[in-house]
Motif scaffolding. Sequence first.
Motif, PDB file in Angstrom:
ATOM      1  N   ARG A  64      66.182  33.951  -4.335  1.00  0.00           N
ATOM      2  CA  ARG A  64      67.177  34.602  -5.180  1.00  0.00           C
ATOM      3  C   ARG A  64      67.543  33.644  -6.274  1.00  0.00           C
ATOM      4  NH1 ARG A  64      71.311  36.449  -1.487  1.00  0.00           N
ATOM      5  NH2 ARG A  64      72.710  36.043  -3.209  1.00  0.00           N
ATOM      6  N   GLU A  94      61.533  40.129   7.739  1.00  0.00           N
ATOM      7  CA  GLU A  94      62.402  39.062   7.219  1.00  0.00           C
ATOM      8  C   GLU A  94      63.236  38.463   8.348  1.00  0.00           C
ATOM      9  OE1 GLU A  94      63.142  36.814   5.329  1.00  0.00           O
ATOM     10  OE2 GLU A  94      64.454  37.373   3.666  1.00  0.00           O
ATOM     11  N   ASP A  95      63.647  37.212   8.177  1.00  0.00           N
ATOM     12  CA  ASP A  95      64.421  36.547   9.226  1.00  0.00           C
ATOM     13  C   ASP A  95      65.840  37.122   9.378  1.00  0.00           C
ATOM     14  OD1 ASP A  95      65.301  35.490   6.786  1.00  0.00           O
ATOM     15  OD2 ASP A  95      65.100  33.390   7.381  1.00  0.00           O
ATOM     16  N   ILE A  96      66.529  37.262   8.230  1.00  0.00           N
ATOM     17  CA  ILE A  96      67.924  37.694   8.311  1.00  0.00           C
ATOM     18  C   ILE A  96      68.302  38.409   7.019  1.00  0.00           C
ATOM     19  CG2 ILE A  96      68.768  35.434   7.467  1.00  0.00           C
ATOM     20  CD1 ILE A  96      71.206  35.764   9.313  1.00  0.00           C
ATOM     21  N   ALA A  98      71.680  39.307   4.766  1.00  0.00           N
ATOM     22  CA  ALA A  98      73.115  39.045   4.635  1.00  0.00           C
ATOM     23  C   ALA A  98      73.655  39.932   3.521  1.00  0.00           C
ATOM     24  CB  ALA A  98      73.352  37.564   4.374  1.00  0.00           C
ATOM     25  N   THR A  99      73.557  39.484   2.266  1.00  0.00           N
ATOM     26  CA  THR A  99      74.017  40.331   1.154  1.00  0.00           C
ATOM     27  C   THR A  99      73.185  41.598   1.053  1.00  0.00           C
ATOM     28  OG1 THR A  99      72.542  39.295  -0.456  1.00  0.00           O
ATOM     29  CG2 THR A  99      74.740  38.335  -0.218  1.00  0.00           C
ATOM     30  N   GLY A 100      71.893  41.479   1.386  1.00  0.00           N
ATOM     31  CA  GLY A 100      70.965  42.604   1.273  1.00  0.00           C
ATOM     32  C   GLY A 100      70.130  42.537  -0.001  1.00  0.00           C
ATOM     33  N   THR A 102      67.911  40.326  -1.202  1.00  0.00           N
ATOM     34  CA  THR A 102      66.493  39.947  -1.094  1.00  0.00           C
ATOM     35  C   THR A 102      65.646  41.158  -0.711  1.00  0.00           C
ATOM     36  OG1 THR A 102      67.152  37.735  -0.397  1.00  0.00           O
ATOM     37  CG2 THR A 102      64.849  38.351  -0.001  1.00  0.00           C
ATOM     38  N   LYS A 126      73.372  40.384   9.436  1.00  0.00           N
ATOM     39  CA  LYS A 126      74.742  39.860   9.333  1.00  0.00           C
ATOM     40  C   LYS A 126      75.516  40.766   8.384  1.00  0.00           C
ATOM     41  CE  LYS A 126      74.814  35.379   8.146  1.00  0.00           C
ATOM     42  NZ  LYS A 126      75.141  33.961   7.863  1.00  0.00           N
ATOM     43  N   PHE A 147      76.953  30.681  10.550  1.00  0.00           N
ATOM     44  CA  PHE A 147      75.685  30.183  10.038  1.00  0.00           C
ATOM     45  C   PHE A 147      74.802  29.837  11.224  1.00  0.00           C
ATOM     46  CE2 PHE A 147      72.539  27.458   8.175  1.00  0.00           C
ATOM     47  CZ  PHE A 147      72.267  28.132   6.988  1.00  0.00           C
ATOM     48  N   VAL A 148      73.623  30.457  11.265  1.00  0.00           N
ATOM     49  CA  VAL A 148      72.755  30.265  12.430  1.00  0.00           C
ATOM     50  C   VAL A 148      71.411  29.655  12.031  1.00  0.00           C
ATOM     51  CG1 VAL A 148      73.814  32.157  13.718  1.00  0.00           C
ATOM     52  CG2 VAL A 148      71.827  32.622  12.293  1.00  0.00           C
TER      53      VAL A 148
HETATM   54  P1  IMP Z   1      70.321  38.074   1.396  1.00  0.00           P
HETATM   55  O1  IMP Z   1      70.323  39.239   2.320  1.00  0.00           O
HETATM   56  O2  IMP Z   1      69.658  38.332   0.089  1.00  0.00           O
HETATM   57  O3  IMP Z   1      71.693  37.479   1.239  1.00  0.00           O
HETATM   58  O4  IMP Z   1      69.396  36.944   1.938  1.00  0.00           O
HETATM   59  C1  IMP Z   1      69.403  36.481   3.191  1.00  0.00           C
HETATM   60  C2  IMP Z   1      68.761  35.114   3.110  1.00  0.00           C
HETATM   61  O5  IMP Z   1      69.790  34.130   3.150  1.00  0.00           O
HETATM   62  C3  IMP Z   1      67.876  34.861   4.303  1.00  0.00           C
HETATM   63  O6  IMP Z   1      66.535  35.130   4.038  1.00  0.00           O
HETATM   64  C4  IMP Z   1      68.124  33.403   4.603  1.00  0.00           C
HETATM   65  O7  IMP Z   1      67.215  32.597   3.881  1.00  0.00           O
HETATM   66  C5  IMP Z   1      69.499  33.118   4.068  1.00  0.00           C
HETATM   67  N1  IMP Z   1      70.538  33.126   5.148  1.00  0.00           N
HETATM   68  C6  IMP Z   1      71.600  33.937   5.245  1.00  0.00           C
HETATM   69  N2  IMP Z   1      72.335  33.663   6.325  1.00  0.00           N
HETATM   70  C7  IMP Z   1      71.729  32.635   6.951  1.00  0.00           C
HETATM   71  C8  IMP Z   1      72.011  31.903   8.164  1.00  0.00           C
HETATM   72  O8  IMP Z   1      72.992  32.121   8.895  1.00  0.00           O
HETATM   73  N3  IMP Z   1      71.138  30.907   8.475  1.00  0.00           N
HETATM   74  C9  IMP Z   1      70.039  30.630   7.709  1.00  0.00           C
HETATM   75  N4  IMP Z   1      69.742  31.286   6.593  1.00  0.00           N
HETATM   76  C10 IMP Z   1      70.579  32.280   6.196  1.00  0.00           C
END
Ligand code: IMP
Length: 174
Positions: A64, A94-96, A98-100, A102, A126, A147-148
């Motif tokens: 991002r 994808e691993d995780i 958060a905001t959505g 990516t 998350k 944060f994990v």
């Molecule tokens: P988002 O959904 O665009 O915010 O992107 C999520 C990305 O943020 C993930 O691919 C991770 O690289 C990173 N991320 C968010 N939360 C964590 C966490 O708790 N641990 C490690 N990486 C995280």
Amino acid sequence: MLRTIISEERIRKRIDELGRIISADYKDKDLVAICVLKGASVFFADLVRCINGNVTMDFLSASRFGAGTQASGNINILKDIFTDIRGKDVLIVEDITATGYTLMNLKDILLERGANSVATAVFLDKPSGRATDFVPDYRCFEIPESFVVGYGLDYKDKYRNLPYVAQLSEDCRN
Ligand code: IMP
Ligand code: MG
């Protein structure tokens, strides 16, 4: 300090379950599974082995821009896939989320390239971090705000090799 929140055993069982659901959903279809590097690499390797049927694999890396700021919705593809996905059924892994941002952006990019369908599978969700209305199609676990690390997830590129998911306390992040 590291505090385990999801054990190896729970991860194994849940991925097995998810693999069966995905196998049923893509029965008689050819699936292109796309791993978002580096974080999803561990989940991806376990998940694809729980999916029956024809699966091809590809890998991409995205970041991002302006991550951490408010206006950080756009992404850069740092390493692209090799597969021509026109007319294909794609699953982004994808691993995780958060905001959505990516996954929302990646999904749009792959649909624009002419994929027949683009679904998303996340290891962790998350929802407390959401800044978009993105909802993953498949997810293993929902986690609260924290944060994990582990099972592919990193802090400054470390801890990806832990076989479980752990919370990393504030004092260990500097
Ligand atoms: P988002 O959904 O665009 O915010 O992107 C999520 C990305 O943020 C993930 O691919 C991770 O690289 C990173 N991320 C968010 N939360 C964590 C966490 O708790 N641990 C490690 N990486 C995280
Ligand atoms: Mg990531």
